[in-house]
Design an enzyme around this catalytic site. Structure first.
Site, PDB file in Angstrom:
ATOM      1  N   ASP A  36       0.775  -1.038   0.190  1.00 46.86           N
ATOM      2  CA  ASP A  36      -0.122  -0.068  -0.183  1.00 46.86           C
ATOM      3  C   ASP A  36       0.864   1.002   0.103  1.00 46.86           C
ATOM      4  O   ASP A  36       2.093   1.200   0.577  1.00 46.86           O
ATOM      5  CB  ASP A  36      -0.969  -0.015   1.108  1.00 46.86           C
ATOM      6  CG  ASP A  36      -2.167   0.910   0.806  1.00 46.86           C
ATOM      7  OD1 ASP A  36      -3.340   0.285   1.077  1.00 46.86           O
ATOM      8  OD2 ASP A  36      -2.159   2.036   0.915  1.00 46.86           O
ATOM      9  N   VAL A  60       1.881   1.524  -6.854  1.00 50.70           N
ATOM     10  CA  VAL A  60       1.955   0.664  -8.068  1.00 50.70           C
ATOM     11  C   VAL A  60       1.844   1.278  -9.314  1.00 50.70           C
ATOM     12  O   VAL A  60       1.933   0.535 -10.343  1.00 50.70           O
ATOM     13  CB  VAL A  60       0.335  -0.277  -8.043  1.00 50.70           C
ATOM     14  CG1 VAL A  60       0.449  -1.239  -6.967  1.00 50.70           C
ATOM     15  CG2 VAL A  60      -0.846   0.667  -7.847  1.00 50.70           C
ATOM     16  N   TYR A 162     -12.922   6.749 -15.271  1.00 49.74           N
ATOM     17  CA  TYR A 162     -12.997   5.833 -14.552  1.00 49.74           C
ATOM     18  C   TYR A 162     -13.397   4.322 -15.155  1.00 49.74           C
ATOM     19  O   TYR A 162     -13.010   3.195 -15.199  1.00 49.74           O
ATOM     20  CB  TYR A 162     -13.696   6.200 -13.263  1.00 49.74           C
ATOM     21  CG  TYR A 162     -13.659   4.955 -12.054  1.00 49.74           C
ATOM     22  CD1 TYR A 162     -12.597   4.814 -11.190  1.00 49.74           C
ATOM     23  CD2 TYR A 162     -14.935   4.439 -11.950  1.00 49.74           C
ATOM     24  CE1 TYR A 162     -12.773   3.781 -10.427  1.00 49.74           C
ATOM     25  CE2 TYR A 162     -15.067   3.441 -10.967  1.00 49.74           C
ATOM     26  CZ  TYR A 162     -13.743   3.090 -10.138  1.00 49.74           C
ATOM     27  OH  TYR A 162     -14.015   2.055  -9.104  1.00 49.74           O
TER      28      TYR A 162
HETATM   29  N1  LIG Z   1     -15.969   0.841  -2.872  1.00 54.14           N
HETATM   30  C1  LIG Z   1     -16.472   0.637  -3.791  1.00 54.14           C
HETATM   31  O1  LIG Z   1     -17.866   0.708  -3.852  1.00 54.14           O
HETATM   32  C2  LIG Z   1     -16.026   0.162  -5.006  1.00 54.14           C
HETATM   33  C3  LIG Z   1     -16.793  -0.101  -6.027  1.00 54.14           C
HETATM   34  C4  LIG Z   1     -16.067  -0.679  -7.142  1.00 54.14           C
HETATM   35  C5  LIG Z   1     -14.843  -0.665  -7.383  1.00 54.14           C
HETATM   36  N2  LIG Z   1     -14.235  -0.330  -6.556  1.00 54.14           N
HETATM   37  C6  LIG Z   1     -12.657  -0.597  -6.561  1.00 54.14           C
HETATM   38  O2  LIG Z   1     -11.983  -1.174  -5.538  1.00 54.14           O
HETATM   39  C7  LIG Z   1     -10.494  -0.986  -5.477  1.00 54.14           C
HETATM   40  C8  LIG Z   1     -10.211  -0.769  -3.977  1.00 54.14           C
HETATM   41  O3  LIG Z   1     -11.025   0.313  -3.413  1.00 54.14           O
HETATM   42  P1  LIG Z   1     -11.541   0.418  -1.852  1.00 54.14           P
HETATM   43  O4  LIG Z   1     -13.031   0.668  -1.879  1.00 54.14           O
HETATM   44  O5  LIG Z   1     -10.960  -0.989  -1.198  1.00 54.14           O
HETATM   45  O6  LIG Z   1     -10.825   1.565  -1.431  1.00 54.14           O
HETATM   46  P2  LIG Z   1      -9.983   2.149  -0.080  1.00 54.14           P
HETATM   47  O7  LIG Z   1      -9.711   3.519  -0.371  1.00 54.14           O
HETATM   48  O8  LIG Z   1     -10.396   1.497   0.860  1.00 54.14           O
HETATM   49  O9  LIG Z   1      -8.668   1.453  -0.371  1.00 54.14           O
HETATM   50  C9  LIG Z   1      -7.746   1.812  -1.484  1.00 54.14           C
HETATM   51  C10 LIG Z   1      -6.322   1.725  -1.012  1.00 54.14           C
HETATM   52  O10 LIG Z   1      -5.301   1.630  -1.990  1.00 54.14           O
HETATM   53  C11 LIG Z   1      -4.306   2.385  -1.409  1.00 54.14           C
HETATM   54  N3  LIG Z   1      -3.563   3.144  -2.703  1.00 54.14           N
HETATM   55  C12 LIG Z   1      -3.959   4.340  -3.371  1.00 54.14           C
HETATM   56  N4  LIG Z   1      -3.113   4.589  -4.250  1.00 54.14           N
HETATM   57  C13 LIG Z   1      -2.188   3.454  -4.326  1.00 54.14           C
HETATM   58  C14 LIG Z   1      -0.981   3.288  -5.043  1.00 54.14           C
HETATM   59  N5  LIG Z   1      -0.548   4.153  -6.273  1.00 54.14           N
HETATM   60  N6  LIG Z   1      -0.103   2.215  -4.886  1.00 54.14           N
HETATM   61  C15 LIG Z   1      -0.575   1.298  -3.927  1.00 54.14           C
HETATM   62  N7  LIG Z   1      -1.571   1.752  -3.068  1.00 54.14           N
HETATM   63  C16 LIG Z   1      -2.528   2.577  -3.324  1.00 54.14           C
HETATM   64  C17 LIG Z   1      -4.783   3.521  -0.687  1.00 54.14           C
HETATM   65  O11 LIG Z   1      -3.698   3.905   0.345  1.00 54.14           O
HETATM   66  C18 LIG Z   1      -5.786   2.334   0.101  1.00 54.14           C
HETATM   67  O12 LIG Z   1      -5.258   1.926   1.384  1.00 54.14           O
HETATM   68  C19 LIG Z   1     -10.328   0.510  -6.434  1.00 54.14           C
HETATM   69  O13 LIG Z   1      -9.696   0.041  -7.403  1.00 54.14           O
HETATM   70  C20 LIG Z   1     -11.827   0.828  -6.513  1.00 54.14           C
HETATM   71  O14 LIG Z   1     -12.025   1.574  -7.869  1.00 54.14           O
HETATM   72  C21 LIG Z   1     -14.571   0.173  -5.115  1.00 54.14           C
END
Ligand SMILES: NC(=O)c1ccc[n+]([C@@H]2O[C@H](COP(=O)([O-])OP(=O)(O)OC[C@H]3O[C@@H](n4cnc5c(N)ncnc54)[C@H](O)[C@@H]3O)[C@@H](O)[C@H]2O)c1
Length: 259
Positions: A36, A60, A162
């Site tokens: 992370d 990443v 997105y």
């Molecule tokens: N939460 C939702 O409703 C939802 C719905 C559809 C898709 N998603 C997708 O799920 C994925 C995860 O989202 P989440 O909901 O767990 O969000 P979250 O914000 O809880 O977790 C995301 C994590 O990624 C880390 N991060 C950000 N940029 C980074 C980088 N460059 N390198 C490494 N780590 C990095 C952040 O520090 C964070 O801990 C995302 O791709 C999001 O688009 C989420």
């Protein structure tokens, strides 16, 4: 595939989906590397898991950073699982804003870079690492799970960047599974609906539930991160899941304005 004894690398392991998946896979006996960008969240997640879980600060979007993290994960044992669930912020907006200005090209490229390009970058480097491991008796070496979104299929107003990035993850799932099949590596994508995670920033959970919950046919609420993790675990364990995208959304379909 038996999770027990495998090393799992979880990108975004300090976040909602990544954290829940890391905890679940650890309970099933995997050794965990939490990757992370956020040191506080990443280190807290690894500490909560315990049992030798490590945190590696990783960006990443940076190849060297991913390679270093994979090398650290490999020190724990045979790397067989990679879950890619990092966030990356917004940057979206209408293609032509209300003031007549065109969508920022730079913002579009940034969103595609963080979500799509970085997902491919982790996938290819993790696959090369998994390919070096001894195959299991079944011939399987490992599995990669990427994270799209239902916006890949029914993106709303203002989501062009997105939705494009997530549709790219959907589109590359089958060809990557076909590429990696001969190496005994499966590839799956989860396309979540609306889940209560840090992705919604500082918004109050009850406001989010009131907004999104009624749009979910059943169970009429936002998803919980562990429901993503349950599916990730099943994808690891079920050798016949490959090359497919699974919507995990309680039946919600975004309208042009979201709900
Ligand atoms: N939460 C939702 O409703 C939802 C719905 C559809 C898709 N998603 C997708 O799920 C994925 C995860 O989202 P989440 O909901 O767990 O969000 P979250 O914000 O809880 O977790 C995301 C994590 O990624 C880390 N991060 C950000 N940029 C980074 C980088 N460059 N390198 C490494 N780590 C990095 C952040 O520090 C964070 O801990 C995302 O791709 C999001 O688009 C989420």
């Amino acid at each position: 595939m038996n999770i027990e004894g495998s090393v799992a690398l979880v990108v975004g392991g300090g976040g909602g989906f990544g954290g829940a998946t890391a905890r679940r896979l650890a309970k099933a006996g995997a050794k965990i590397a939490v990757l992370d960008l956020d040191e506080t969240k990443g280190a807290a997640s690894a500490a909560e898991i315990g049992n030798g879980a490590i945190y590696v600060k990783t960006d990443v979007t940076d190849e060297d950073s991913i390679l270093e993290a994979i090398a650290r994960a490999e020190e724990l044992g045979p790397l067989r699982i990679a879950v890619v669930a990092h966030g990356g912020g917004g940057g979206d907006g209408r293609v032509v804003h209300r003031d007549g200005l065109a969508h920022s090209y730079e913002a579009f490229r940034r969103v595609v870079d963080v979500f799509l390009n970085a997902t491919f970058n982790v996938t290819r480097l993790a696959a090369a690492a998994i390919a070096k491991t001894e195959p299991l008796e079944s011939g399987e070496r490992g599995v990669i799970i990427n994270t799209a979104s239902i916006a890949a299929f029914d993106g709303s107003i203002g989501q062009a960047a997105y939705a494009a990035a997530k549709a790219g993850i959907v589109g590359m799932t089958l060809p990557i599974a076909r590429d990696l099949g001969p190496l005994g590596i499966r590839v799956m994508t989860i396309a979540p609906g609306v889940f209560l995670t840090g992705a919604y920033g500082a918004a109050a959970p009850e406001d989010l539930q009131a907004h999104w919950g009624p749009a979910v046919p059943f169970p009429g609420r936002m998803g919980e991160p562990d429901e993503y993790a349950m599916l990730a675990q099943q994808i690891c364990e079920n050798p016949y899941l490959n090359g497919e995208v699974v919507r995990l959304d309680g039946g919600i379909r975004f309208t042009k304005k979201g709900v």
